[in-house]
Design an enzyme around this catalytic site. Sequence first.
Site, short mmCIF file in Angstrom:
data_model
loop_
_atom_site.label_atom_id
_atom_site.label_comp_id
_atom_site.label_asym_id
_atom_site.label_seq_id
_atom_site.Cartn_x
_atom_site.Cartn_y
_atom_site.Cartn_z
CG LEU A 125 -1.86 -1.24 1.31
CD1 LEU A 125 -2.77 -1.13 2.53
CD2 LEU A 125 -2.70 -1.41 0.05
CG HIS A 152 0.42 0.35 12.23
ND1 HIS A 152 1.04 -0.85 11.95
CD2 HIS A 152 -0.11 0.20 13.47
CE1 HIS A 152 0.86 -1.68 12.97
NE2 HIS A 152 0.18 -1.06 13.91
CG ASN A 209 1.64 -7.99 17.60
OD1 ASN A 209 2.22 -8.90 16.99
ND2 ASN A 209 1.75 -6.74 17.25
NE ARG A 227 4.53 -9.05 20.81
CZ ARG A 227 4.49 -7.81 20.37
NH1 ARG A 227 4.18 -6.82 21.18
NH2 ARG A 227 4.71 -7.52 19.11
CB VAL A 237 6.38 -1.27 22.66
CG1 VAL A 237 7.20 -0.06 23.09
CG2 VAL A 237 7.29 -2.47 22.42
NE ARG A 289 7.64 1.64 19.96
CZ ARG A 289 7.43 0.40 19.54
NH1 ARG A 289 8.47 -0.38 19.27
NH2 ARG A 289 6.21 -0.06 19.38
P1 ADP Z 1 5.76 -7.11 11.95
O1 ADP Z 1 5.12 -8.31 12.57
O2 ADP Z 1 7.15 -7.37 11.51
O3 ADP Z 1 5.61 -5.88 12.79
P2 ADP Z 1 3.55 -6.24 10.25
O4 ADP Z 1 2.83 -7.14 9.33
O5 ADP Z 1 2.86 -5.84 11.53
O6 ADP Z 1 4.99 -6.85 10.59
O7 ADP Z 1 3.96 -4.91 9.48
C1 ADP Z 1 4.83 -3.94 10.04
C2 ADP Z 1 4.77 -2.67 9.21
O8 ADP Z 1 5.17 -2.95 7.86
C3 ADP Z 1 3.36 -2.07 9.08
O9 ADP Z 1 3.02 -1.27 10.17
C4 ADP Z 1 3.55 -1.26 7.80
O10 ADP Z 1 4.25 -0.08 8.05
C5 ADP Z 1 4.43 -2.16 6.95
N1 ADP Z 1 3.58 -3.03 6.10
C6 ADP Z 1 3.15 -4.28 6.37
N2 ADP Z 1 2.36 -4.74 5.37
C7 ADP Z 1 2.29 -3.76 4.44
C8 ADP Z 1 1.64 -3.61 3.16
N3 ADP Z 1 0.90 -4.58 2.64
N4 ADP Z 1 1.81 -2.43 2.50
C9 ADP Z 1 2.58 -1.42 3.01
N5 ADP Z 1 3.22 -1.51 4.19
C10 ADP Z 1 3.09 -2.65 4.89
#
Ligand code: ADP
Length: 447
Positions: free
Chosen positions: A203, A208, A289, A291, A294, A337
Amino acid sequence: MIKKVLIANRGEIAVRILRACKDLGIQTVAIHSTADSDAMHVRLADESVCVGPPQPRESYLNIPSVISAACVSGADAIHPGFGFLSENSTFSHMLEEHGLIFIGPKADHIAMMGDKITAKKTFANLGLSTVPGSDGAVTNIQKALKIANEIGYPVLVKAAGGGGGRGMKVAHTEADFAEAYETARREAGVAFGNDSVYLEKYLSNPRHIEFQIMVDKFGNYVHLGERDCSLQRRNQKIWEEALSTVLTDDIRESLGRKVADAAGKLGYLGVGTLEFLYENEKFYFIEMNTRIQVEHPITEMITGVDIVREQILIASGKKLSVTQDEVKFRGHAIECRINAENPETFFPSSGVVSNYHCPGGPGIRVDSALYSGCKVLPYYDSLIAKLIVYANDRNQCLARLQRALNEYVIDGIDTLLPLHLKLASNQDIISGNFDIHFLERFNREAI
Ligand code: ADP
């Protein structure tokens, strides 16, 4: 009721858990590596046990040592915090076999959400929309390329077992795809012991947004609203806000209920966070998640709910302290953070904190394990403190944040304090105009 908790963690989160235990009159046992014997969490706990040498896999991740420490100290429960053993379903299974309570969800749910492909399928079946992408794992390059072409570029190759912002590779064009796919697989195999990958549309300008939920064993469940964690470096959050400026009360209410209902239907137990990307007024679930997060303090500041306390009460078999109707959102909270990192290169920094002064005054909360003379060690995560600021509205919150950042002194090591000061006075951030790529652009322009 749980009487004695072993805290299987270190740093600020170990101190945070310890405080919740003390508030509940629960005895605490700290564990530590040989390098951490002077650490704040050890000093504040009622008892402490050394579980091994500095390297995490020999101490904080060493399951036999951690379980032995719980047995010899007579703890009846273990709180894993975040990171380390917090999302290890084998560990939580083993605790059960030893008659110890794991302060967290059921092992099956940890395993289910630890595999992001299963997590996406589970919540899609429960009615949440997910980022368009492959239907499950992609196992060979030809099929993967065909699916990537159908999704349309840019495409993200993601590790099913990924975490902490690692295990993701973007393919901007068809020509990039093979390399992104092979690199993601190889790195996932090494980092997570699981080379299963899947594809998602990358995207271009999402936020987020994540929802905090809590479920007790009686089937009561609530959501505590959302957090906006769009300010990230290398897909890792560094600044979080609650609530988000982009959600209306109606959207919060309807999505929050949908999310909490889904967790309730799943028979989830404990606290958890469902993460979404939000773009063009659509939400896409990305992961859960299982748990404490943070960034949980900002939710605590605007709801008055102590989430760690709730975790302990739920694990003790008690009811949630609040119903959904009793959850009210007041004011605005921001968390910065404070990582021990160079504020421009993000290169980790370690050493002795030669001088430490913590900010205070109205609306300021600092969760940290720092003190003057303490050592910031190279073996562990770079998060050393969290500055949490609360005020009646976002503008006042930003003003207080600037005040607190200017007061904060951490000498002797590099930290992200100077970066946060720049962000707190940035016009786009002040006007709430940012997405997950903001910080990359900000750093490029700063260089
Ligand atoms: P992790 O478990 O490593 O934290 P996530 O799936 O929660 O991985 O994604 C972490 C971050 O990566 C998201 O907050 C976003 O910023 C980016 N991200 C993940 N998926 C996408 C996507 N489909 N398009 C754009 N950015 C993404």
